[in-house]
Design a protein around this motif. Structure first.
Motif, short mmCIF file in Angstrom:
data_model
loop_
_atom_site.label_atom_id
_atom_site.label_comp_id
_atom_site.label_asym_id
_atom_site.label_seq_id
_atom_site.Cartn_x
_atom_site.Cartn_y
_atom_site.Cartn_z
N LYS A 99 0.83 -1.21 0.00
CA LYS A 99 0.00 0.00 0.00
C LYS A 99 0.86 1.26 0.00
O LYS A 99 0.57 2.21 -0.72
N SER A 100 1.93 1.26 0.78
CA SER A 100 2.78 2.45 0.84
C SER A 100 3.43 2.71 -0.52
O SER A 100 3.57 3.87 -0.93
N GLU A 104 0.79 4.24 -2.78
CA GLU A 104 0.59 5.65 -2.45
C GLU A 104 1.71 6.52 -3.00
O GLU A 104 1.46 7.62 -3.50
N LYS A 116 1.10 6.88 -6.69
CA LYS A 116 0.00 7.79 -6.98
C LYS A 116 0.42 9.24 -6.79
O LYS A 116 0.09 10.10 -7.62
N HIS A 155 -3.75 12.26 -2.33
CA HIS A 155 -2.80 11.20 -1.99
C HIS A 155 -1.81 11.62 -0.92
O HIS A 155 -1.40 10.79 -0.11
N ASP A 186 -3.87 11.13 2.12
CA ASP A 186 -4.01 9.69 2.38
C ASP A 186 -2.75 9.15 3.04
O ASP A 186 -2.82 8.35 3.99
N MET A 187 -1.60 9.54 2.52
CA MET A 187 -0.33 9.07 3.09
C MET A 187 -0.16 9.55 4.52
O MET A 187 0.25 8.79 5.40
#
Length: 156
Positions: A32-33, A36, A39, A55, A58-59
């Motif tokens: 996932k990291s 991210e 993105k 993003h 989100d991070m």
């Protein structure tokens, strides 16, 4: 800047198809990291204010350090990223800037990514890059403003 139209309202089936790609990404095996980071970097390159804002937030909400978030655009000049993340970022840049290079996605960039990711995850990385580039093109073309999908006080 005013938004030209709302994809979820005007073309809900197309929007749902894009969300299907996001669903695939969640179960793809790509960390996932890393997704991210991909993105955020592609969104910076494509000047998608909506996506950069989304993003980065989100991070931050996922617990990423501010150093890693703020330095994505200069990832080569920092020590905040793993070798695998660096390979993913390099591939992201090459696949996002296809027309900017004499050789689109040179072998050495591909080979470095292939050293760090097994074929199914490497395929997911390619899909991740394609997916965020599609989202960026939608957001930029429709002029979706930064923060459009974030309610006051937080992210949707």
């Amino acid at each position: 800047m005013s938004q030209r139209l709302s994809m979820p309202e005007v073309a809900p089936a197309a929007y749902e198809a894009m969300l299907g790609l996001e669903k695939f990404m969640r179960s793809s095996g790509l960390p996932k990291s890393t997704y991210e980071l991909v993105k955020l970097r592609a969104s910076q390159i494509n000047s998608c204010g909506l996506c950069v804002d989304m993003h980065a937030n989100d991070m931050k909400e996922a617990g990423e350090s501010l150093e890693r978030i703020f330095s994505v655009a200069a990832w080569r000049e920092t020590s905040y990223y793993t070798d695998a993340e660096r390979a993913a970022l390099a591939l992201t840049e090459e696949a996002t800037r296809l027309a900017d290079r004499a050789e689109a996605v040179p072998d050495h960039v591909w080979d470095e990514a292939a050293k760090h990711y097994e074929p199914p995850v490497l395929a997911a990385l390619v899909m991740a890059i394609a997916t965020i580039n599609a989202w960026n093109r939608i957001g930029v073309t429709l002029r979706v403003p930064a923060g459009a999908y974030r309610p006051r006080g937080g992210r949707a």
